[in-house]
Write an enzyme that holds these catalytic residues in place. Structure first.
Site, mmCIF file in Angstrom:
data_model
loop_
_atom_site.group_PDB
_atom_site.id
_atom_site.type_symbol
_atom_site.label_atom_id
_atom_site.label_comp_id
_atom_site.label_asym_id
_atom_site.label_seq_id
_atom_site.Cartn_x
_atom_site.Cartn_y
_atom_site.Cartn_z
ATOM 1 N N SER A 8 24.202 81.364 22.851
ATOM 2 C CA SER A 8 25.432 81.562 24.300
ATOM 3 C C SER A 8 26.597 82.271 24.291
ATOM 4 O O SER A 8 27.218 81.762 22.722
ATOM 5 C CB SER A 8 25.631 79.882 24.703
ATOM 6 O OG SER A 8 26.846 80.628 25.555
ATOM 7 N N MET A 68 27.879 76.392 36.467
ATOM 8 C CA MET A 68 28.749 75.259 35.865
ATOM 9 C C MET A 68 29.601 75.338 36.777
ATOM 10 O O MET A 68 31.093 75.853 36.837
ATOM 11 C CB MET A 68 29.384 75.064 34.865
ATOM 12 C CG MET A 68 28.601 74.553 33.703
ATOM 13 S SD MET A 68 29.263 75.056 31.803
ATOM 14 C CE MET A 68 28.380 76.207 31.816
ATOM 15 N N MET A 137 22.188 68.356 29.821
ATOM 16 C CA MET A 137 23.723 68.713 28.388
ATOM 17 C C MET A 137 23.488 68.219 27.543
ATOM 18 O O MET A 137 23.496 66.838 28.194
ATOM 19 C CB MET A 137 24.616 68.932 29.583
ATOM 20 C CG MET A 137 24.535 69.449 30.499
ATOM 21 S SD MET A 137 24.594 72.008 29.723
ATOM 22 C CE MET A 137 26.398 71.204 28.379
ATOM 23 N N GLY A 142 31.883 72.806 29.626
ATOM 24 C CA GLY A 142 33.237 73.088 30.191
ATOM 25 C C GLY A 142 33.706 73.408 28.840
ATOM 26 O O GLY A 142 34.230 74.845 29.039
ATOM 27 N N GLY A 145 31.339 74.334 21.195
ATOM 28 C CA GLY A 145 32.083 73.559 20.275
ATOM 29 C C GLY A 145 32.097 71.558 20.260
ATOM 30 O O GLY A 145 33.092 71.219 19.283
ATOM 31 N N ASP A 175 21.567 71.698 24.870
ATOM 32 C CA ASP A 175 22.735 72.782 25.730
ATOM 33 C C ASP A 175 23.868 71.791 25.315
ATOM 34 O O ASP A 175 24.565 71.020 26.134
ATOM 35 C CB ASP A 175 22.904 73.410 27.565
ATOM 36 C CG ASP A 175 23.800 74.504 27.052
ATOM 37 O OD1 ASP A 175 24.864 74.268 25.990
ATOM 38 O OD2 ASP A 175 23.951 75.162 28.011
ATOM 39 N N GLY A 177 26.360 71.333 21.400
ATOM 40 C CA GLY A 177 26.535 70.795 19.499
ATOM 41 C C GLY A 177 25.491 71.145 18.903
ATOM 42 O O GLY A 177 24.607 69.895 18.184
#
Ligand code: DX5
Ligand code: ZN
Length: 219
Positions: A8, A68, A137, A142, A145, A175, A177
């Site tokens: 990403s 998003m 997710m 949003g 990290g 998506d 971590g």
């Protein structure tokens, strides 16, 4: 089935975007993931179709666009025209999901649906046969990290088992971590596409970081 690494660019240095994407390619990236945030659906603003189109001009890899945003239906044409190969919309935002999935396909892109960590997989039962990809997710969307939410593994296992049972064709994407410490267990749960922001573009050596994740997936 080949495992797909989708770095990403949210975590990239935008003053060096072309060079950074090339580094990811050299490390074996398969797709480029673009995180579109509007400051309304999620509490952050990122970028829009202009950057997606810039990415399209930099790379030949498929461009994976994660919307998003509120009212994603109003922007599908713009993102397809900008070069999106995959467009994923949030289940929580789209009322007529069947219509939206079909519309994305009619426009010539692959259609994905995303679930927030708190949204159950059961909300997708009626569209599993028409969707090209389901994105789970593993953080609240949003920001990059954040820490991986472990319960997302159960969602992947369920989607993989029902896919095998019923012969569905969708890809399963994760998506948030994702990094060298957990990519193998996510893969073993049945995941196909691995978004990685800070663990690739946040690394000192982007190529080496991408290559490490690819090697772990190919083990
Ligand atoms: C989160 C985005 C992610 C983000 C992942 O809202 O959808 O794609 O870039 O970043 P990391 O891999 O750092 O968790
Ligand atoms: Zn994303």
């Amino acid at each position: 089935m080949n495992k797909i690494l989708a770095p990403s660019i949210l975590a990239a240095d935008f003053s060096n975007l072309a060079q950074q994407i090339r580094m990811a390619e050299m490390g074996g990236a398969d797709w480029i993931h673009c995180d579109i945030m509007d400051g309304k659906f999620v509490p952050n603003i990122s970028f829009g179709p202009i950057i997606v189109n810039t990415v399209k001009g930099i790379t030949k890899l498929p461009v994976d666009v994660h919307l998003m945003i509120q009212r994603p239906d109003d922007f599908l044409v713009e993102f397809v025209n900008a070069g999106a190969d995959y467009i994923t919309v949030h289940q929580e935002e789209v009322v007529h999901l069947n219509r939206t999935i079909n519309r994305i396909k009619e426009l010539g892109a692959n259609a994905g649906v995303v679930l927030n960590p708190s949204t159950p997989v059961s909300t997708l039962s009626e569209i599993l046969d028409i969707v090209d990809m389901i994105l789970i997710m593993s953080v609240n969307p949003g920001f990059g990290g954040q820490k991986f939410i472990e319960s997302s593994l159960n969602k992947i296992k369920f989607l993989d088992s029902i896919r095998n049972e019923k012969g569905y064709k969708y890809l399963i994407e994760i998506d948030g971590g994702v990094g060298p410490d957990n990519i193998n267990k996510i893969s073993e749960a049945g995941c196909d596409v691995f978004v990685a922001g800070s663990s690739v573009f946040g690394a000192d050596n982007i190529s080496a970081a991408a290559m490490e994740l690819k090697n772990l997936l190919n083990k």
